[in-house]
Design an enzyme around this catalytic site. Structure first.
Site, mmCIF file in Angstrom:
data_model
loop_
_atom_site.group_PDB
_atom_site.id
_atom_site.type_symbol
_atom_site.label_atom_id
_atom_site.label_comp_id
_atom_site.label_asym_id
_atom_site.label_seq_id
_atom_site.Cartn_x
_atom_site.Cartn_y
_atom_site.Cartn_z
ATOM 1 N N CYS A 150 0.813 -1.220 0.000
ATOM 2 C CA CYS A 150 0.000 0.000 0.000
ATOM 3 C C CYS A 150 0.846 1.270 0.000
ATOM 4 O O CYS A 150 0.460 2.277 -0.621
ATOM 5 C CB CYS A 150 -0.956 0.002 1.185
ATOM 6 S SG CYS A 150 -0.180 -0.373 2.777
ATOM 7 N N HIS A 243 -2.447 6.846 3.560
ATOM 8 C CA HIS A 243 -1.003 6.964 3.762
ATOM 9 C C HIS A 243 -0.504 8.256 3.117
ATOM 10 O O HIS A 243 -0.674 8.463 1.909
ATOM 11 C CB HIS A 243 -0.274 5.781 3.126
ATOM 12 C CG HIS A 243 -0.448 4.487 3.854
ATOM 13 N ND1 HIS A 243 -1.088 4.375 5.070
ATOM 14 C CD2 HIS A 243 -0.046 3.220 3.533
ATOM 15 C CE1 HIS A 243 -1.083 3.103 5.459
ATOM 16 N NE2 HIS A 243 -0.452 2.395 4.545
#
Length: 345
Positions: A150, A243
């Site tokens: 990710c 993120h």
């Protein structure tokens, strides 16, 4: 054409996101869910400790969970989406491929294997044809394709835009990663509240290796990894999803902050159901992107970037993506769409 699909590891965090994305998908019909032996035989509503902020789709809630075993998965499933822990994936996925199943996997095992395509469709769609090499080498009727970590997915589309426009020599990245990336039981509240954790086991190595494979060139037989020097420092912070990454990119050719932003803004998307347009949303504001405000751009599938400035070697900027949508479940679904588009199902 509609393809029948299943989810391996359907009760976990990424498995639930896959249910969210696949239940209404225009080209995929969800027909099978698997989980651990403890969950097998139960209705999905009982097996899954549902954590998302909407109800389990009713047609999925009543489905019986199966064992994650080729003998318990219907033969006519065209595609399996894997959200298995890597320790389980490395044991189970090859056997399923040997049995004839095509697997689009989010698990970290085999991502850097020579004959396993590691793919972000908008960045390196041509790498999917490594499956022909894989099938010849392994004697599989099925196939295995991986999406990257990710945190890697968040920065690589922005790096691909810079590399295509100016050439890429080196990358330094510091991440601020959401707690959902560790799974529901990955970080306790006592660890993360009023805190930041400057280490995520194995994460730096994944970013450094996966980025170079994704940005590499495929010649029809093998992938030559990009020769850019990539170094990462990964940190866990108390945001739920999204993120955020601070990136320093050294470029082969001079580029202004505005030219770098334009390269990302103009980087093309793909004609796939889950691919957003634009792929990279560029902010002019210096304090964007931010996780709470920007993680759901493009239904959670876009990458956002901002805060551009020039450095002695190139540019510095910030980028953000939703880690369980673009960074995990959505990435696997996109790879499934690419597999269908390219005739591998």
């Amino acid at each position: 054409m509609t393809h029948t699909v299943g989810i391996l590891g359907a009760t976990g965090a990424v498995g639930q996101r896959l249910v969210q994305l696949l239940d209404p998908h225009p080209d995929f019909e969800l027909v099978a869910l698997t989980a651990s032996d403890e969950s097998a035989g139960k209705p999905y509503r009982e097996a899954a400790k549902w954590r998302l902020d909407f109800a389990i789709p009713e047609d999925v809630a009543g489905m019986t969970v199966r064992r994650t075993d080729a003998d318990d998965i219907p033969d006519d499933v065209d595609l399996l989406f894997s959200s298995l822990p890597s320790s389980v994936g490395e044991r189970v996925e090859p056997g399923l491929c040997e049995a004839g199943y095509v697997v689009s996997s989010n698990s970290s095992n085999d991502r850097t294997a020579d004959d396993v395509p590691l793919v972000i469709p908008e960045v390196n769609a041509d790498h999917i044809d490594l499956l022909d090499v894989q099938r010849d080498a392994r004697g599989w009727d099925g196939a295995l394709v991986k999406n990257p970590n990710c945190s890697t997915i968040t920065m690589v589309p922005t790096l691909a835009a810079l590399d295509r426009a100016f050439g890429l020599d080196a990358v330094r990245v510091s991440t601020l990663q959401a707690v959902s990336g560790a799974g529901y039981d990955g970080v306790t509240s006592m660890e993360i509240l009023d805190n930041a954790i400057p280490h995520i086991g194995g994460e730096e190595q994944k970013m450094e290796s996966e980025a170079r494979k994704l940005l590499g060139a495929f010649d029809g037989a093998e992938v030559s990894w990009h020769d850019a020097d990539v170094a990462a420092s990964c940190n866990r912070i108390p945001t739920l999803d999204g993120h955020l990454e601070n990136v320093w990119a050294d470029l082969a050719e001079d580029a202004s902050a505005g030219e770098a932003a334009d390269a990302m803004r103009e980087f093309p998307s793909l004609d796939l159901p889950s691919s957003p347009d634009p792929l990279v949303h560029v902010f002019e504001e210096p304090d964007r992107p931010q996780p709470r405000l920007d993680r759901m751009r493009g239904d959670g599938m876009a990458v956002t970037a901002g805060g551009f400035r020039e450095t002695s070697g190139g540019v510095q900027y910030n980028c953000l993506a939703h880690n369980t949508l673009r960074g995990a479940a959505g990435a696997s679904v996109l790879n499934g769409e690419l597999l269908a588009q390219n005739g591998y199902l």
